[in-house]
Design a protein around this motif. Structure first.
Motif, mmCIF file in Angstrom:
data_model
loop_
_atom_site.group_PDB
_atom_site.id
_atom_site.type_symbol
_atom_site.label_atom_id
_atom_site.label_comp_id
_atom_site.label_asym_id
_atom_site.label_seq_id
_atom_site.Cartn_x
_atom_site.Cartn_y
_atom_site.Cartn_z
ATOM 1 N N MET A 123 -46.730 -42.936 -36.081
ATOM 2 C CA MET A 123 -46.284 -41.704 -35.592
ATOM 3 C C MET A 123 -45.880 -40.878 -37.112
ATOM 4 S SD MET A 123 -42.354 -42.460 -34.260
ATOM 5 C CE MET A 123 -43.107 -43.814 -33.192
ATOM 6 N N PRO A 124 -46.131 -39.605 -36.842
ATOM 7 C CA PRO A 124 -45.551 -39.021 -38.234
ATOM 8 C C PRO A 124 -44.006 -39.080 -38.552
ATOM 9 C CG PRO A 124 -45.626 -37.399 -36.504
ATOM 10 C CD PRO A 124 -46.433 -38.657 -36.042
ATOM 11 N N ASN A 125 -43.659 -38.750 -39.837
ATOM 12 C CA ASN A 125 -42.259 -38.843 -40.320
ATOM 13 C C ASN A 125 -41.824 -37.925 -41.365
ATOM 14 O OD1 ASN A 125 -39.599 -40.214 -40.297
ATOM 15 N ND2 ASN A 125 -40.327 -41.055 -42.151
ATOM 16 N N PRO A 126 -41.007 -36.680 -40.703
ATOM 17 C CA PRO A 126 -40.356 -36.502 -39.554
ATOM 18 C C PRO A 126 -40.970 -36.343 -38.413
ATOM 19 C CG PRO A 126 -39.396 -35.142 -41.385
ATOM 20 C CD PRO A 126 -40.851 -35.753 -41.701
ATOM 21 N N ASP A 158 -55.570 -41.543 -44.549
ATOM 22 C CA ASP A 158 -56.399 -42.523 -45.276
ATOM 23 C C ASP A 158 -55.412 -43.279 -45.704
ATOM 24 O OD1 ASP A 158 -58.651 -41.057 -44.818
ATOM 25 O OD2 ASP A 158 -58.267 -39.477 -46.585
ATOM 26 N N ALA A 159 -54.114 -43.480 -45.882
ATOM 27 C CA ALA A 159 -53.296 -44.229 -46.661
ATOM 28 C C ALA A 159 -52.894 -45.341 -45.779
ATOM 29 C CB ALA A 159 -51.950 -43.649 -47.083
ATOM 30 N N VAL A 160 -53.129 -45.429 -44.479
ATOM 31 C CA VAL A 160 -52.621 -46.433 -43.577
ATOM 32 C C VAL A 160 -53.456 -47.711 -43.982
ATOM 33 C CG1 VAL A 160 -52.410 -46.917 -40.873
ATOM 34 C CG2 VAL A 160 -51.945 -44.712 -42.008
ATOM 35 N N PRO A 161 -52.931 -48.746 -43.836
ATOM 36 C CA PRO A 161 -53.806 -49.767 -44.042
ATOM 37 C C PRO A 161 -54.527 -50.413 -42.881
ATOM 38 C CG PRO A 161 -51.407 -50.233 -44.760
ATOM 39 C CD PRO A 161 -51.384 -48.904 -44.097
ATOM 40 N N GLU A 162 -55.340 -51.009 -42.864
ATOM 41 C CA GLU A 162 -56.513 -51.453 -41.934
ATOM 42 C C GLU A 162 -55.450 -52.308 -40.822
ATOM 43 O OE1 GLU A 162 -60.987 -53.203 -41.010
ATOM 44 O OE2 GLU A 162 -59.704 -53.976 -42.877
ATOM 45 N N SER A 163 -54.703 -53.279 -41.355
ATOM 46 C CA SER A 163 -53.931 -54.371 -40.694
ATOM 47 C C SER A 163 -53.000 -53.384 -39.616
ATOM 48 C CB SER A 163 -52.984 -54.981 -41.508
ATOM 49 O OG SER A 163 -52.210 -54.328 -42.313
ATOM 50 N N VAL A 164 -52.734 -51.865 -39.996
ATOM 51 C CA VAL A 164 -51.673 -51.137 -38.934
ATOM 52 C C VAL A 164 -52.692 -50.578 -38.021
ATOM 53 C CG1 VAL A 164 -50.472 -49.015 -38.969
ATOM 54 C CG2 VAL A 164 -50.197 -50.551 -40.832
ATOM 55 N N TRP A 165 -53.749 -50.174 -38.481
ATOM 56 C CA TRP A 165 -54.911 -49.787 -37.275
ATOM 57 C C TRP A 165 -55.214 -50.835 -36.448
ATOM 58 C CZ3 TRP A 165 -53.943 -44.948 -37.030
ATOM 59 C CH2 TRP A 165 -53.919 -44.186 -38.108
ATOM 60 N N ARG A 166 -55.321 -51.950 -36.684
ATOM 61 C CA ARG A 166 -55.680 -52.864 -36.044
ATOM 62 C C ARG A 166 -54.719 -53.422 -35.014
ATOM 63 N NH1 ARG A 166 -60.213 -55.383 -37.192
ATOM 64 N NH2 ARG A 166 -61.068 -55.381 -39.237
ATOM 65 N N ARG A 167 -53.363 -53.109 -35.480
ATOM 66 C CA ARG A 167 -52.187 -53.596 -34.400
ATOM 67 C C ARG A 167 -51.905 -52.284 -33.590
ATOM 68 N NH1 ARG A 167 -47.019 -55.295 -37.364
ATOM 69 N NH2 ARG A 167 -46.213 -55.397 -35.086
ATOM 70 N N CYS A 168 -52.324 -50.880 -34.035
ATOM 71 C CA CYS A 168 -51.926 -49.618 -33.266
ATOM 72 C C CYS A 168 -52.640 -49.697 -31.920
ATOM 73 C CB CYS A 168 -52.635 -48.721 -34.050
ATOM 74 S SG CYS A 168 -52.241 -47.126 -33.375
ATOM 75 N N GLN A 169 -51.654 -49.377 -31.123
ATOM 76 C CA GLN A 169 -52.136 -48.998 -29.666
ATOM 77 C C GLN A 169 -52.114 -47.713 -29.211
ATOM 78 O OE1 GLN A 169 -50.112 -51.313 -26.510
ATOM 79 N NE2 GLN A 169 -50.620 -53.444 -27.574
ATOM 80 N N LEU A 170 -51.170 -46.946 -30.129
ATOM 81 C CA LEU A 170 -51.069 -45.466 -29.578
ATOM 82 C C LEU A 170 -50.521 -44.644 -30.786
ATOM 83 C CD1 LEU A 170 -50.648 -43.187 -27.578
ATOM 84 C CD2 LEU A 170 -48.128 -44.172 -27.380
ATOM 85 N N LEU A 171 -51.426 -43.704 -31.271
ATOM 86 C CA LEU A 171 -50.905 -42.724 -32.145
ATOM 87 C C LEU A 171 -50.694 -41.360 -31.655
ATOM 88 C CD1 LEU A 171 -51.102 -41.793 -35.193
ATOM 89 C CD2 LEU A 171 -53.401 -41.228 -34.800
ATOM 90 N N TYR A 172 -49.152 -41.120 -31.950
ATOM 91 C CA TYR A 172 -48.876 -39.849 -31.844
ATOM 92 C C TYR A 172 -49.010 -38.853 -32.836
ATOM 93 C CZ TYR A 172 -45.543 -41.269 -27.941
ATOM 94 O OH TYR A 172 -45.128 -41.668 -26.531
ATOM 95 N N ILE A 173 -49.607 -37.712 -32.665
ATOM 96 C CA ILE A 173 -49.713 -36.799 -33.599
ATOM 97 C C ILE A 173 -49.070 -35.503 -33.057
ATOM 98 C CG2 ILE A 173 -51.817 -37.459 -34.739
ATOM 99 C CD1 ILE A 173 -53.279 -35.434 -33.264
#
Length: 398
Positions: A123-126, A158-173
């Motif tokens: 998710m974005p921050n803020p 683009d800065a998100v590591p591949e390891s994060v995408w592999r564990r990601c189940q849901l992306l909030y935008i």
């Protein structure tokens, strides 16, 4: 109690109340609240009238799926607004009415997340605090994407590591974004669709500010629009969330919808039959009227443009800020700490804004909301002007 409950932080407005506690603002200055994103423009008569005409519907239980006429009205609006082909959206399988996007954004994660699979929710921050709470209570770990001025306050995917995408189940935008008003361009949405396909996660696109934009000739793109443009006509891995609260000045109506991937919505529909948040029939009829009318929405945008122009004219040379492309917030940098700024502004000028650090989390050694405040231009024009003059006076004392 669920063991996840203790992970929740206090809601931003609870923190704000504690921050202001014991402060006595000047009695001679009326209070102006610019902290809460609650539209104050009048709710259109066509919505009120439809609600009143159909009050007899209170004697009937509504269905979870809602009236076919409502889903058809929503499908027609999405098709017009996001340049979809006629008949591309199936109102029977790809649209569900919800009681405002807040409850849907929360419950969607409860339905979707598999807590046994070491899940991440990105998710974005803020961010809108519901994203974090939904992730934590679903048994997932939030992963934050810091949004900073150098990147136009948009997430750097683009800065998100591949390891994060592999564990990601849901992306909030959130596009247009809260609090910055930043808009993810269509190419950015297309890139996200490619990532979702590659790593098998779902995109939940919160688009509740999509109809409040500055340029009438360039409305913000949406996720369904991007999917359709690249041939993802089934909207796989896409779910969008829309609301009448901001678009139609009807936050008390608690009316919105989700739309997108039919397979996902089939399971979400099953979840919602137990969740028990069916929209009352009078509300559904009022919503049909709202989604079918654009005149009141265009007038709404005009009123916000008027307020932005007036406030920016006053504050433009006093503080670092830029006019957002969409939304109704100003996200400004503060010359002192954001909580100190908020306290002193309230104490001296009786104006309430929201500290940016209350909307974000420390992540990667940075709290991207720190030294920012969010100003909601929801009050009438004259109040926004008065508040801007007071803020400028306050800034001149620093």
């Amino acid at each position: 109690m669920t063991p996840y409950l203790h992970k929740l932080q206090s809601y931003p407005f609870e923190k704000l109340a504690a921050l202001k506690k014991g402060i006595a603002p000047p009695a001679g200055k009326r209070h102006i609240a610019l902290s809460i994103g609650e539209p104050a423009h009048a709710t259109p008569h066509l919505i009120q009238e439809a609600l009143l005409i159909h009050l007899h519907g209170l004697s009937n239980y509504p269905t979870t799926k809602g009236l076919p006429e409502l889903r058809q009205a929503i499908a027609a609006w999405l098709t017009r607004r996001f340049k979809l082909a006629e008949g591309q959206l199936d109102p029977e399988t790809q649209i569900l009415p919800v009681s405002g996007t807040r409850e849907a954004l929360f419950s969607f994660a409860q339905c979707l997340i598999d807590p046994t699979a070491d899940p991440l929710v990105v998710m974005p921050n803020p961010f809108y605090q519901i994203y974090e709470g939904a992730a934590l209570l679903a048994g997932a770990e939030p992963y934050f994407l810091n949004t900073v001025a150098e990147n136009a306050y948009l997430p750097d995917f683009d800065a998100v590591p591949e390891s994060v995408w592999r564990r990601c189940q849901l992306l909030y935008i959130c596009t247009p974004g809260n609090p910055s008003g930043g808009v993810i361009p269509r190419d950015g949405l297309i890139k996200l669709l490619g990532l979702a396909e590659k790593y098998d996660f779902v995109i939940a696109s919160d688009e509740c500010y999509s109809e409040l934009y500055d340029d009438e000739n360039s409305p913000p793109p949406g996720l369904l629009e991007a999917a359709f443009a690249i041939g993802n006509t089934a909207f796989k891995r896409c779910v969008v969330f829309h609301s009448l609260s901001k678009r139609s000045n009807a936050p008390g109506l608690r009316s919105g919808f989700v739309a997108g991937d039919a397979a996902i919505l089939q399971d979400y529909f099953k979840y919602r039959t137990y969740h028990g948040a069916a929209m009352p029939l009078p509300t559904q009829h009022a919503s049909i009227a709202a989604w079918g009318d654009e005149k009141h929405v265009a007038e709404n945008r005009r009123l916000y443009r008027e307020k932005f122009a007036a406030v920016l004219d006053i504050l433009g040379d006093a503080v670092q800020l830029t006019k957002p492309p969409a939304g109704f917030y100003l996200w400004i940098k503060t010359p002192i700490g954001d909580t100190e700024f908020t306290q002193q502004l309230f104490a001296q000028e009786n104006v309430t804004v929201l500290p940016g650090s209350y909307l974000s989390r420390e992540f990667g050694g940075l709290n991207p909301g720190r030294n920012h405040v969010r100003i909601a231009l929801v009050a009438p024009l004259e109040e926004c002007v008065e508040a801007a003059l007071r803020i400028k006076d306050f800034l001149n004392t620093l």
